[in-house]
Design a protein around this motif. Structure first.
Motif, short mmCIF file in Angstrom:
data_model
loop_
_atom_site.label_atom_id
_atom_site.label_comp_id
_atom_site.label_asym_id
_atom_site.label_seq_id
_atom_site.Cartn_x
_atom_site.Cartn_y
_atom_site.Cartn_z
N ALA A 27 0.87 -1.16 0.06
CA ALA A 27 -0.09 -0.12 0.03
C ALA A 27 0.79 1.20 -0.07
CB ALA A 27 -0.79 -0.08 1.11
N GLU A 28 1.80 1.04 -0.95
CA GLU A 28 2.88 2.12 -0.77
C GLU A 28 2.63 3.53 -1.48
OE1 GLU A 28 2.85 -0.48 -2.62
OE2 GLU A 28 3.18 0.21 -4.63
N SER A 29 1.67 3.59 -2.09
CA SER A 29 1.60 4.74 -2.89
C SER A 29 0.01 5.03 -3.36
CB SER A 29 2.40 4.65 -4.32
OG SER A 29 1.73 3.58 -5.10
N ASP A 30 -0.44 6.00 -3.88
CA ASP A 30 -1.73 6.40 -4.22
C ASP A 30 -2.22 5.55 -5.24
OD1 ASP A 30 -0.83 8.29 -2.45
OD2 ASP A 30 -1.84 10.12 -3.64
N TRP A 31 -1.22 5.20 -6.27
CA TRP A 31 -1.66 4.32 -7.28
C TRP A 31 -1.98 2.83 -6.81
CZ3 TRP A 31 -0.50 -0.35 -9.34
CH2 TRP A 31 -0.82 -0.50 -10.82
N ARG A 32 -1.23 2.60 -5.87
CA ARG A 32 -1.40 1.13 -5.31
C ARG A 32 -2.85 1.14 -4.77
NH1 ARG A 32 0.49 -2.84 -7.27
NH2 ARG A 32 2.55 -1.60 -7.60
N ILE A 33 -3.04 2.33 -3.88
CA ILE A 33 -4.52 2.19 -3.15
C ILE A 33 -5.58 1.85 -4.23
CG2 ILE A 33 -6.01 3.45 -1.70
CD1 ILE A 33 -3.28 2.59 -0.30
N VAL A 105 -1.08 -8.90 -12.52
CA VAL A 105 -1.51 -7.79 -12.74
C VAL A 105 -0.35 -6.67 -12.39
CG1 VAL A 105 -4.06 -8.20 -12.39
CG2 VAL A 105 -2.38 -7.32 -10.53
N ASP A 106 -0.40 -5.68 -13.29
CA ASP A 106 0.53 -4.49 -12.99
C ASP A 106 1.92 -4.76 -13.47
OD1 ASP A 106 1.69 -2.85 -10.03
OD2 ASP A 106 1.69 -2.32 -12.42
N ARG A 107 2.87 -5.11 -12.39
CA ARG A 107 4.43 -5.64 -12.76
C ARG A 107 4.32 -6.77 -13.41
NH1 ARG A 107 6.62 -3.22 -7.06
NH2 ARG A 107 5.51 -0.98 -7.26
N ARG A 108 5.54 -7.37 -13.99
CA ARG A 108 5.35 -8.56 -14.54
C ARG A 108 6.42 -9.54 -13.70
NH1 ARG A 108 5.37 -5.36 -18.89
NH2 ARG A 108 7.62 -5.80 -19.46
N ASP A 124 2.35 -0.61 -20.38
CA ASP A 124 3.52 -0.53 -21.04
C ASP A 124 4.38 0.27 -20.42
OD1 ASP A 124 4.22 -0.65 -24.47
OD2 ASP A 124 5.48 -0.73 -22.95
N PHE A 125 5.20 0.08 -19.52
CA PHE A 125 6.22 1.07 -18.91
C PHE A 125 7.06 1.61 -19.72
CE2 PHE A 125 4.21 -0.32 -15.04
CZ PHE A 125 4.00 -1.51 -15.15
N ARG A 126 7.64 0.77 -20.59
CA ARG A 126 8.53 1.03 -21.83
C ARG A 126 8.11 2.27 -22.52
NH1 ARG A 126 13.17 -0.74 -22.17
NH2 ARG A 126 12.89 -2.75 -21.02
N GLU A 166 11.75 -0.38 -16.45
CA GLU A 166 11.57 0.19 -17.86
C GLU A 166 11.46 1.66 -17.89
OE1 GLU A 166 9.54 -4.20 -19.39
OE2 GLU A 166 8.53 -2.34 -19.56
N ARG A 167 11.22 2.22 -16.56
CA ARG A 167 11.23 3.66 -16.60
C ARG A 167 12.73 4.21 -16.32
NH1 ARG A 167 6.08 4.21 -12.40
NH2 ARG A 167 4.39 3.68 -14.14
N SER A 168 13.51 3.39 -15.87
CA SER A 168 14.87 3.90 -15.67
C SER A 168 15.54 3.58 -16.94
CB SER A 168 15.61 2.97 -14.66
OG SER A 168 14.91 3.13 -13.32
N GLU A 215 9.81 8.42 -10.94
CA GLU A 215 9.02 7.19 -11.23
C GLU A 215 7.76 7.01 -10.82
OE1 GLU A 215 11.88 3.98 -11.59
OE2 GLU A 215 13.43 4.99 -12.80
N ASN A 216 7.29 7.75 -9.81
CA ASN A 216 5.74 7.87 -9.60
C ASN A 216 5.42 9.20 -8.99
OD1 ASN A 216 6.36 7.54 -6.79
ND2 ASN A 216 4.65 6.24 -6.39
N ASP A 217 4.35 9.67 -8.77
CA ASP A 217 3.83 10.91 -8.13
C ASP A 217 4.07 11.05 -6.63
OD1 ASP A 217 0.79 11.16 -10.22
OD2 ASP A 217 2.80 11.95 -10.59
N PHE A 248 5.27 9.88 -13.00
CA PHE A 248 4.43 9.07 -13.73
C PHE A 248 3.33 8.66 -12.50
CE2 PHE A 248 7.10 7.73 -17.21
CZ PHE A 248 8.34 8.11 -16.67
N ASP A 249 2.10 8.12 -13.24
CA ASP A 249 0.88 7.66 -12.39
C ASP A 249 -0.17 8.63 -12.87
OD1 ASP A 249 2.25 5.51 -11.48
OD2 ASP A 249 2.07 6.15 -9.38
N ALA A 250 0.00 9.82 -12.62
CA ALA A 250 -1.14 10.83 -12.95
C ALA A 250 -2.27 10.53 -11.83
CB ALA A 250 -1.75 10.82 -14.16
N GLU A 268 0.38 9.00 -17.22
CA GLU A 268 -0.54 8.23 -16.71
C GLU A 268 -0.32 6.90 -16.70
OE1 GLU A 268 -4.54 7.97 -18.46
OE2 GLU A 268 -5.37 7.76 -16.63
N CYS A 269 -0.34 6.05 -15.57
CA CYS A 269 -0.24 4.79 -15.42
C CYS A 269 -1.52 4.43 -14.80
CB CYS A 269 1.11 4.48 -14.52
SG CYS A 269 1.20 2.52 -14.41
N ASN A 270 -2.45 3.75 -15.50
CA ASN A 270 -3.71 3.59 -15.22
C ASN A 270 -4.00 2.29 -13.97
OD1 ASN A 270 -6.45 2.78 -14.83
ND2 ASN A 270 -7.05 3.64 -17.00
#
Ligand code: GZL
Ligand code: ZN
Length: 330
Positions: A27-33, A105-108, A124-126, A166-168, A215-217, A248-250, A268-270
């Motif tokens: 639950a590390e980020s807003d995106w994760r929540i 889901v999400d990461r691979r 598609d993080f790339r 992939e973002r790095s 690499e995230n908001d 990233f994330d928006a 955005e990373c939906n």
């Protein structure tokens, strides 16, 4: 029939709930929540699921424990949001041996035998990284900034996560290709606190730093705090000494910062993958045809008017100018 279900109907409808175990990484980020909420809302009882949820607090060992619990409970299906790519072969083999399909889901995950994963839904993080870097390239060209005048630091996500890798890599490749200076790449685990600490240190180390690639908001918010507390300004006017933030994330809070001109571009990373996941689980359960890999849609937001589109491998990509109503519905 319509109206009140008979006891027998009630009984069978209970039995037909698909029993799913969901191992969420943390639950590390807003995106994760938002990601957790989306999946839990879609895999609800009224939608035909009985969901068991587990939060691993970003520890892979806790994900292994959750997966083995789900196998032991003979779940119909397991949904896995993996904290990092490596280390999954054994527990995924155990799930396969138990005849339990696993949807990632999400990461691979990086496994020898790709058949250990039934399907994947994510971003598609790339592509996200190339949107950010192509925007930065267009921005410098439109604003008369020479490549060698860019001094970039990369505030990385959790090391080993697909999004981080992939973002790095995308940034590193762009720096080599376009002649930008990549001062340092430092992990900050996608959290605001860690990013604030890391950027404070980098500010003391590099006086000429003028682009912070977060690499995230949540990291971007932390970076902005550190920069403003050091007396510097964030913004797009690099020539005037402002430090440019790319993120990233928006998320809602990220887009508010774009609106205020504090984040120059937010890709955005939906996180709303719930519907796709629910659909996949049902198709797998009913042996219907399904897509092995499903990419969720993403956009990129900026208030800057100089760059409207960027050129990507698969064609032109529109940069969305942010408006209040886009933020409102996040
Ligand atoms: C990306 C996801 C990342 C987000 C972060 O899909 O894995 O993890 O970008 C989150 O916010 O912590
Ligand atoms: Zn198809």
């Amino acid at each position: 029939g319509c109206g009140k279900k008979s006891d027998a109907e009630e009984k069978t409808s209970e039995q037909t709930l698909i029993d799913v175990g969901f191992s969420q990484l943390g639950a590390e980020s807003d995106w994760r929540i938002a990601n957790t909420e989306s999946i839990r809302n879609s895999l609800s009882n009224e939608n035909g699921f009985n969901l068991t949820f587990d939060d691993a607090q970003q520890k892979q060992d806790k994900q292994f424990i959750a997966m083995r619990k789900f196998i032991q409970q003979e779940k119909d299906c397991i949904v896995l949001a993996p904290v990092m790519e490596d280390g999954w072969d054994t527990v995924l083999q155990e799930a396969k041996d138990a005849g339990i399909p696993v949807i990632v889901v999400d990461r691979r995950v990086n496994v020898q035998d790709t058949r250990l994963v039934t399907a994947w839904v994510g971003s598609d993080f790339r592509k996200e990284a190339s949107i950010a870097c192509e925007w930065l390239k267009s921005y410098t060209e439109s604003n008369g900034i020479k490549p060698e005048e860019l001094f970039i630091v990369d505030i990385q996500g959790t090391l080993g996560a697909t999004a981080q890798i992939e973002r790095s890599d995308g940034l590193k490749n762009a720096c080599e290709k376009y002649g930008w200076n990549l001062l340092e790449q430092v992990p900050a685990d996608y959290t605001q606190a860690k990013a604030k600490e890391v950027v404070s240190n980098l500010l003391n180390k590099y006086k000429d730093m003028n682009v912070v690639y977060c690499e995230n908001d949540n990291e971007a918010i932390g970076a902005i705090e550190a920069i403003e507390e050091s007396g510097r300004k964030v913004g797009s006017n690099i020539s005037a000494g402002e430090i440019m933030i790319i993120s990233f994330d928006a998320t809602h809070s990220g887009l508010k910062m774009v609106m205020e001109g504090k984040i120059a571009l937010d890709v955005e990373c939906n996180p709303l993958q719930g519907e796709e996941v629910a659909l996949l689980v049902k198709k797998v359960q009913n042996s219907d045809e399904f897509h092995r890999y499903t990419y969720v849609k993403e956009r990129a937001f900026s208030m800057d008017q100089t760059v409207k589109t960027v050129k990507l491998r698969d064609g032109d990509y529109e940069i969305t100018t942010l408006t209040e109503d886009i933020i409102a519905d996040r």
